[in-house]
Design an enzyme around this catalytic site. Sequence first.
Site, PDB file in Angstrom:
ATOM      1  N   TYR A 167     -23.072   3.598  -1.973  1.00 15.20           N
ATOM      2  CA  TYR A 167     -22.952   3.235  -0.555  1.00 15.20           C
ATOM      3  C   TYR A 167     -22.190   2.820  -0.133  1.00 15.20           C
ATOM      4  O   TYR A 167     -21.300   1.927  -0.620  1.00 15.20           O
ATOM      5  CB  TYR A 167     -24.227   2.792  -0.945  1.00 15.20           C
ATOM      6  CG  TYR A 167     -24.687   1.893   1.175  1.00 15.20           C
ATOM      7  CD1 TYR A 167     -23.890   2.156   1.763  1.00 15.20           C
ATOM      8  CD2 TYR A 167     -25.714   1.500   0.675  1.00 15.20           C
ATOM      9  CE1 TYR A 167     -24.409   1.795   3.411  1.00 15.20           C
ATOM     10  CE2 TYR A 167     -26.141   0.740   2.445  1.00 15.20           C
ATOM     11  CZ  TYR A 167     -25.014   0.831   3.651  1.00 15.20           C
ATOM     12  OH  TYR A 167     -25.752   0.681   5.028  1.00 15.20           O
ATOM     13  N   LYS A 197     -23.182   8.041   0.274  1.00 15.86           N
ATOM     14  CA  LYS A 197     -23.631   7.567   2.138  1.00 15.86           C
ATOM     15  C   LYS A 197     -22.180   7.016   2.292  1.00 15.86           C
ATOM     16  O   LYS A 197     -22.391   5.584   2.322  1.00 15.86           O
ATOM     17  CB  LYS A 197     -24.879   6.529   1.536  1.00 15.86           C
ATOM     18  CG  LYS A 197     -25.314   6.068   2.601  1.00 15.86           C
ATOM     19  CD  LYS A 197     -26.468   5.006   1.941  1.00 15.86           C
ATOM     20  CE  LYS A 197     -26.607   4.321   4.097  1.00 15.86           C
ATOM     21  NZ  LYS A 197     -25.919   3.758   4.532  1.00 15.86           N
ATOM     22  N   SER A 199     -20.600   4.800   5.327  1.00  7.73           N
ATOM     23  CA  SER A 199     -20.722   4.245   6.226  1.00  7.73           C
ATOM     24  C   SER A 199     -19.508   3.773   6.605  1.00  7.73           C
ATOM     25  O   SER A 199     -19.461   2.341   6.959  1.00  7.73           O
ATOM     26  CB  SER A 199     -22.276   3.050   6.606  1.00  7.73           C
ATOM     27  OG  SER A 199     -23.228   3.792   6.108  1.00  7.73           O
ATOM     28  N   GLY A 222     -22.163   7.710   7.971  1.00  9.13           N
ATOM     29  CA  GLY A 222     -23.208   6.991   8.314  1.00  9.13           C
ATOM     30  C   GLY A 222     -22.780   6.273   9.430  1.00  9.13           C
ATOM     31  O   GLY A 222     -23.321   5.107   9.575  1.00  9.13           O
ATOM     32  N   GLU A 225     -22.718   6.697  15.426  1.00  6.91           N
ATOM     33  CA  GLU A 225     -21.882   7.786  16.992  1.00  6.91           C
ATOM     34  C   GLU A 225     -21.203   8.683  16.835  1.00  6.91           C
ATOM     35  O   GLU A 225     -20.434   9.422  17.767  1.00  6.91           O
ATOM     36  CB  GLU A 225     -21.924   6.664  17.859  1.00  6.91           C
ATOM     37  CG  GLU A 225     -20.721   4.933  17.505  1.00  6.91           C
ATOM     38  CD  GLU A 225     -21.681   4.637  15.513  1.00  6.91           C
ATOM     39  OE1 GLU A 225     -22.689   5.315  15.344  1.00  6.91           O
ATOM     40  OE2 GLU A 225     -21.103   2.832  15.645  1.00  6.91           O
ATOM     41  N   SER A 241     -29.509   4.032  11.837  1.00  7.96           N
ATOM     42  CA  SER A 241     -30.758   3.689  12.323  1.00  7.96           C
ATOM     43  C   SER A 241     -31.099   4.225  13.549  1.00  7.96           C
ATOM     44  O   SER A 241     -31.629   3.957  13.804  1.00  7.96           O
ATOM     45  CB  SER A 241     -29.747   2.009  12.149  1.00  7.96           C
ATOM     46  OG  SER A 241     -28.806   2.622  13.385  1.00  7.96           O
TER      47      SER A 241
END
Length: 330
Positions: A167, A197, A199, A222, A225, A241
């Site tokens: 992550y 993952k 982000s 992640g 937008e 989220s």
Amino acid sequence: MKRITSNFDTMSTLQTGPVSPTEMASRLPVQLTGLVAATFTPLTSEGELDLSVIGPYVDYLAERQGVRNIFVNGTTGEGMSLSVEERKRTAEEWCLRARGKMDNVIVHVGCLSIKDSKDLAHHAETAGADGIGVISPSFFKPKTADALRSYLKEVASAAPTLPFYYYHIPALTGSNLLASDVCKGLEALVPTFSGVKFSGTDLMDFGQCVRHSQAHQSLLYGVDEQLLAALAFGANGAVGSLYNYLGSHFNKLLMAFAQGDLVGARALQFSVQDLLAFASKYGFDVAVNKQLMSDLSGLSLGPPRLPLVPCRPETAAAVAQKYRQIFPEA
Ligand SMILES: CC(=O)N[C@@H]([C@@H](O)[C@H](O)[C@H](O)CO)[C@@H](O)CC(=O)C(=O)O
């Protein structure tokens, strides 16, 4: 729930000697694809776990959002603000309630103490999770990719039958290591290494992760937008989220992209950006996001935990109003 540990079980019983990374890869479960909702952790107004909300929460994701995978106790779930015991109870409840309704429950087990991470990794395995995710420690930060790989190896070894996801969330861990460097050769150390993952916003780093990944691994983006950009780079799926309350919208985006309808996909992505541009004026953080999810879903998720402070009701109401204006069909 689609248990994806069985291949690993077979693997360990069949194994008679050292297995090459290539052979190991051929025994790994299929890729995790599509949307993965990073879940919020329901708390009572007194700030204690409210596990009773988790069952209805799973139903909401599956039935209203078309989301079949969850990532629990991560950033959105304030995992780092929960005690180890609370994280275990939460993971158990998600695994229990998701059975037969979700394809994958990935449990985030990263902690500052490697002992706690290993304890949580082992616990996730016994609780029936389908995978684990681990962030970089963020107080004493690993100085080299090598140091982080050693850390990840040790945590993953505590859950030897579960797919393991690195992550990468540099803005929160403060780590300046590139994910593509960390993942270099990771499968040789972590036989269960199943993907990243990611982000972060560095799309060159993400591209390099994709380029050097193996066929069974999942590259999960992640930053919701800008998912479309990551899809163009080869993301297999997305963890975030916003899939809590925009899952059905993002499923349309995935479909448009798969069908080569870039104009349609872009329009769907832009509308999410419009919402985020509006929300960020209010300092969109996990606290605002959690209250927004409560307002939109009708689930009572409670306040965030300190040091996050509860969002002012007017803020969530303004963002919810904007959401309804942009997504009238949701
Ligand atoms: C910093 C942060 O919270 N990032 C979110 C995004 O989903 C983020 O909320 C979204 O892109 C809006 O900015 C995820 O990457 C976090 C996540 O997956 C998790 O909860 O573990």
